[in-house]
Motif scaffolding. Structure first.
Motif, short mmCIF file in Angstrom:
data_model
loop_
_atom_site.label_atom_id
_atom_site.label_comp_id
_atom_site.label_asym_id
_atom_site.label_seq_id
_atom_site.Cartn_x
_atom_site.Cartn_y
_atom_site.Cartn_z
N TRP A 1 10.89 2.74 -1.59
CA TRP A 1 10.16 1.49 -1.43
C TRP A 1 11.59 0.59 -1.66
O TRP A 1 11.45 -0.09 -2.83
N PRO A 2 12.38 0.55 -0.70
CA PRO A 2 13.43 -0.38 -0.62
C PRO A 2 13.09 -1.89 -1.28
O PRO A 2 12.14 -2.64 -0.81
N PRO B 1 5.13 6.15 3.62
CA PRO B 1 3.57 5.66 3.41
C PRO B 1 3.59 4.55 2.15
O PRO B 1 4.47 4.57 1.35
N GLY B 2 2.85 3.50 2.22
CA GLY B 2 2.53 2.60 1.30
C GLY B 2 1.16 2.27 0.60
O GLY B 2 0.41 3.40 0.87
N ARG C 1 5.94 0.82 9.23
CA ARG C 1 5.85 -0.04 8.20
C ARG C 1 5.10 -1.37 8.53
O ARG C 1 4.82 -1.81 9.58
N GLY C 2 4.87 -1.91 7.23
CA GLY C 2 3.88 -3.25 7.38
C GLY C 2 2.69 -3.48 6.62
O GLY C 2 2.62 -2.34 5.79
N PRO D 1 -5.17 4.47 -5.89
CA PRO D 1 -4.78 5.44 -5.24
C PRO D 1 -3.34 5.47 -4.80
O PRO D 1 -2.63 6.65 -4.87
N TRP D 2 -2.55 4.42 -4.98
CA TRP D 2 -1.08 4.12 -4.51
C TRP D 2 -0.28 5.16 -5.79
O TRP D 2 0.56 5.95 -5.51
N ALA D 3 -0.84 4.85 -6.98
CA ALA D 3 -0.39 5.63 -8.36
C ALA D 3 -0.38 7.05 -7.93
O ALA D 3 0.72 7.53 -8.15
N GLU D 4 -1.30 7.58 -7.53
CA GLU D 4 -1.49 9.13 -7.37
C GLU D 4 -0.48 9.45 -6.02
O GLU D 4 0.12 10.29 -6.24
#
Length: 279
Positions: free
Chosen positions: A15-16, A108-109, A137-138, A236-239
């Motif tokens: 995650w730049p 992925p984000g 990305r986006g 869900p991002w944390a997982e």
């Protein structure tokens, strides 16, 4: 065990920080770059409850999606609730690192994780990042629902697949309408209605929808809306993030132990259903 600086370098590659919005506050909030890291906790909110969980877990690093100090500060005194969190972290040698809008935009984000939780197939970003020649990305994601299902059934899926909150899932639109294409945006998404309409999708899954933008979106096009709690759309991002760090750890032989906080830190704690009345 890797040093904190090595782990942060790996997270910054995922995650730049330069991809974060200008107003955002991402990166490392506290922590000694030379300190060893063996255990990492991922969470959405850097609130005291999560900080205390990191202490109880024996974590060396807490990674959150939401910033602790988004608008800056002149004090970290323990008499303030945010200062108390910082004091607790430093006393127990726990670093805090934040990936916010840079994680939203990543590939992925955050929205990929939300789409994955809902069993949606991502076809591309909702708002493409012009700096990404690959077009992956986006902000937000455009997805396909296969097989198609009714809006009511899809809302039920969202209620089952996303972590439970007091809000639950709010829906706008004909419950019998068939849903084939879906836009998703983890977190607050009512600023993206123009892009959602341009994508021509059947439904939009996001959080924090306000009355006027939702009403106008309904009037302008037959767009079904699925509104979940802000925290639930980002959890869900944390997982996903923990799994990404696991893979990096395995590749480097770091032996990291990753954990995902199950504490519900959505601020809403109860829901009183309205009685139905004939008018």
């Amino acid at each position: 065990m890797p040093a904190l600086s090595e782990v942060i370098a790996a997270l910054d590659a995922l995650w730049p920080p330069e991809q974060a919005e200008q107003w955002d506050a991402v990166g490392t909030v506290c922590g000694d770059p030379a300190a060893p890291v063996g255990r990492v906790l991922f969470a959405v909110d850097p609130v005291q409850e999560v900080v205390d969980e990191a202490v109880a877990l024996g974590a060396d690093l807490l990674v959150t999606h939401h910033p602790l100090y988004l608008r800056g500060t002149t004090t970290v005194a323990a008499s303030t609730f945010k200062g108390r969190a910082v004091h607790t972290l430093i006393k127990h040698d726990i670093a805090l690192h934040v990936a916010h809008t840079n994680a939203d935009r990543a590939d992925p984000g955050v929205s990929d994780a939300l789409a994955g939780a809902l069993d949606l197939r991502v076809t591309g970003p909702l708002v493409p990042d012009p700096a990404d020649p690959a077009g992956r990305r986006g902000l937000g994601r455009v997805c396909e629902l296969d097989p198609p299902m009714t809006l009511a059934a899809f809302a039920e899926r969202a209620a089952k697949r996303l972590p439970a909150t007091a809000q639950g899932i709010r829906v706008a639109g004909d419950p019998e309408r068939t849903i084939r294409t879906v836009a998703v945006c983890g977190g607050s998404g009512d600023s993206l209605f123009d892009e959602v309409r341009a994508a021509g999708v059947d439904a939009y899954v996001t959080a924090d929808l306000r009355h006027h933008p939702a009403s106008e979106a309904q009037q302008q096009s037959p767009l079904a809306l699925v509104d979940a709690a802000h925290w639930a759309t980002e959890w869900p991002w944390a997982e996903q993030a923990a799994a990404q760090l696991d893979e990096i750890s395995d590749r480097h032989g770091w032996g990291l132990r990753t954990h995902v906080s199950k504490h519900v830190t959505d601020p809403w704690t109860a829901h009183a259903a309205s009685a139905t009345h004939d008018h």
